[in-house]
Design an enzyme around this catalytic site. Sequence first.
Site, PDB file in Angstrom:
ATOM      1  N   CYS A  89       0.944  -1.240  -0.039  1.00  0.00           N
ATOM      2  CA  CYS A  89       0.071   0.149   0.176  1.00  0.00           C
ATOM      3  C   CYS A  89       0.958   1.479   0.133  1.00  0.00           C
ATOM      4  CB  CYS A  89      -0.751   0.208   1.224  1.00  0.00           C
ATOM      5  SG  CYS A  89      -1.613   1.484   1.651  1.00  0.00           S
ATOM      6  N   HIS A 216      -8.350  -3.421   1.943  1.00  0.00           N
ATOM      7  CA  HIS A 216      -7.432  -2.809   2.873  1.00  0.00           C
ATOM      8  C   HIS A 216      -7.439  -1.262   2.737  1.00  0.00           C
ATOM      9  CE1 HIS A 216      -3.202  -2.291   4.278  1.00  0.00           C
ATOM     10  NE2 HIS A 216      -3.259  -1.151   3.572  1.00  0.00           N
ATOM     11  N   GLU A 217      -7.646  -0.785   1.486  1.00  0.00           N
ATOM     12  CA  GLU A 217      -7.712   0.716   1.494  1.00  0.00           C
ATOM     13  C   GLU A 217      -8.828   1.386   1.946  1.00  0.00           C
ATOM     14  OE1 GLU A 217      -5.136   2.055   0.496  1.00  0.00           O
ATOM     15  OE2 GLU A 217      -4.228   0.439  -0.080  1.00  0.00           O
ATOM     16  N   HIS A 220      -8.396   1.862   5.390  1.00  0.00           N
ATOM     17  CA  HIS A 220      -7.723   3.457   5.611  1.00  0.00           C
ATOM     18  C   HIS A 220      -8.935   4.337   5.641  1.00  0.00           C
ATOM     19  CE1 HIS A 220      -3.640   1.964   5.804  1.00  0.00           C
ATOM     20  NE2 HIS A 220      -3.509   1.655   4.580  1.00  0.00           N
ATOM     21  N   HIS A 226      -1.812   1.326   9.414  1.00  0.00           N
ATOM     22  CA  HIS A 226      -1.415   0.214   9.189  1.00  0.00           C
ATOM     23  C   HIS A 226      -1.205  -0.533  10.541  1.00  0.00           C
ATOM     24  CE1 HIS A 226       0.271   1.237   4.924  1.00  0.00           C
ATOM     25  NE2 HIS A 226      -0.798   0.553   4.937  1.00  0.00           N
TER      26      HIS A 226
END
Length: 475
Positions: A89, A216-217, A220, A226
Site C-alpha cells: 500500500c 485494505h484501502e 484506511h 497500518h
Amino acid sequence: MPQLMLLLLQVFAFIRSAKGAALNRVEEKEVLDYLLQFGYLQKPLEQFSDAFTEEEIEDAVRSFQLVSGLPATGHMDAVTLSQMRQPRCGVEDPFNERTLKYLLLGRWRKKHLTYQIYSHSEDMGAGATRTAIQTAFKYWSDVTRLTFQEVWTRHADIRLSFHGSSSRGCSRPFDGPGHVLAHADIPELGTVHFDSDEHWTEGTPRGVNLRIIAAHEIGHALGLGHSRQPAALMAPTYSGYQPRFRLHRDDIEGIQALYGKKTVPLTTTTVTSLARTTAPAVSLKPSKIPNPCKDGLDAIMLGPYDKTYAFRGDYVWTVTDFGTNPPLKISALWKGLPGWLDAAVHSPRTGRTYFFKGNKLWRYRGFKVDPGYPKPLTRIPAKIDAALYWPVNKKIFIFKDTSYRQWDELGSHFTNHPTKISKLFTGAPSHLDAAFTWENGKVYFFKGGIYWRLNDQLRVEKGYPLSTAERWMHC
C-alpha cells in the site's frame, strides 16, 4: 546541498557497516528512499538540521523488520531489502509503538456511508470490479455497525477509481506495475485510488487480488492505519490471493474501536456473504422480483468465491450472516444465462459452475461462460430437480423425482441406473426444489418452504425440517 550530501553519505555508511558488506549505490538509494517514503524516517524540518544518527536509522530498520515479521536486528541485509521490494500500500507506516495493536487515524461522524465507483479495472471489467469492491465493503460491515450504499447521482462519502502512473486526477502518481498498488485518504476525505497499471484479478493467485486490496484501502478510508501484525489485512505489504480470506483479530478490534460491534445477533446457521452487483441486464423471460421471505427456490449453491447464491425466476440473491442482499438479474452476474433454472451446482474440484434448465447445460468458470456452452443433456433426463457437489467422492449428484445419479465431471461418467434417494440419504424427501453442500460439509435439501440438514452419514439430523425463510433468509 552540502548538508543533503552529508546526510546521504552518513546513511550509506551506516547501511554498509550494519550489513557487513557494501550495497551498491542503487540499493543504498533504494533503502533510503523507502525509509523516507513510508514514514520510517522523517525529513528534517529545518534546512540546516543535522543528518540522521546511526541510532535513528537502526530504529527505522528495526521497526520495518518488526512489521514484516523479520528478525528485528536493526541491521540491513538482503532479506530485509527484498521485503522492501514487495508490493504494498502507498500509505505511510506510522505504527502504534506502545501496544503493537491497531492504529486509529480518524473516524466518520456517521455510520451509514455512501460510495461511488468512478472507474473500473480493464482486466476485470465493470461487473467483476463492482462485485470485488462491494465484497470488500462487506468485510467491514459484517463486524461493525457500519452500513454502505452505492450511489450514482450525488456526491459519495467514499470515492474509488483507477489511475496509472501518467493519469491525471491523482495527487500521488503511481510507479507502474509492482510496488505501490493503491492508496487512500483517512476520514473524512474519502478518496481511494488503485494503480491501473497492475494486473487486477479475482479467483486466481495470478496478478493482484482486487477484493483484498480494496478491503485494505477501505480500512484506511474508515480510519485505520497500518497494523504491525504481519497476518492482518491492514499490514502494509500485500500477502497474496486468499480464496477464504477472513479479517484478522487486529483488524476487527481496530474497526470496532471506531464504530462499535455488530448488533444484529447471529443465528445458529451461519451463511457466507456477497455484496450485490448492480450491472444492468436483459431478462430472457421476465418475472417479478422475488421476495426471499415468501417465494420458494429454484436452486441454491455455494458458488464462486465461497458465496451462497439463491435463485428464483430471473433473479439471484446472496445469503449473508444477517439476511439477504437484494435480488438482481441472473444475467447481471452470469452473462447469457436464462432464468427459471432447474438446478445450479459449483464444483470446488474444477472451479466450474454448472446450470441446468430443461434439456440444456451451461458451464461457467467464475462468471464467464465456457466456449461451446450451452450443450444438450444426453445422458440424464431433462428438467432435473436439484444438483449438489459431494466432497467425499468428489462427484456431482443429480436429483430427479425420487431418484439420483452420480456424475464424475472429469470422466463424464454417470451411474448406469438411477438410485432411490432414500437408499443413500436417510430420511430425506424426494421431488426436491433445491439442494447443496454448504461450507460446513453438511448436505441441505429444500422443498416447499422448509429444509432438511443431513449429517456426515447422510442421515437427516434431529429437529429437522425447519423453516427456510426463518433460518436461511433470516425473515
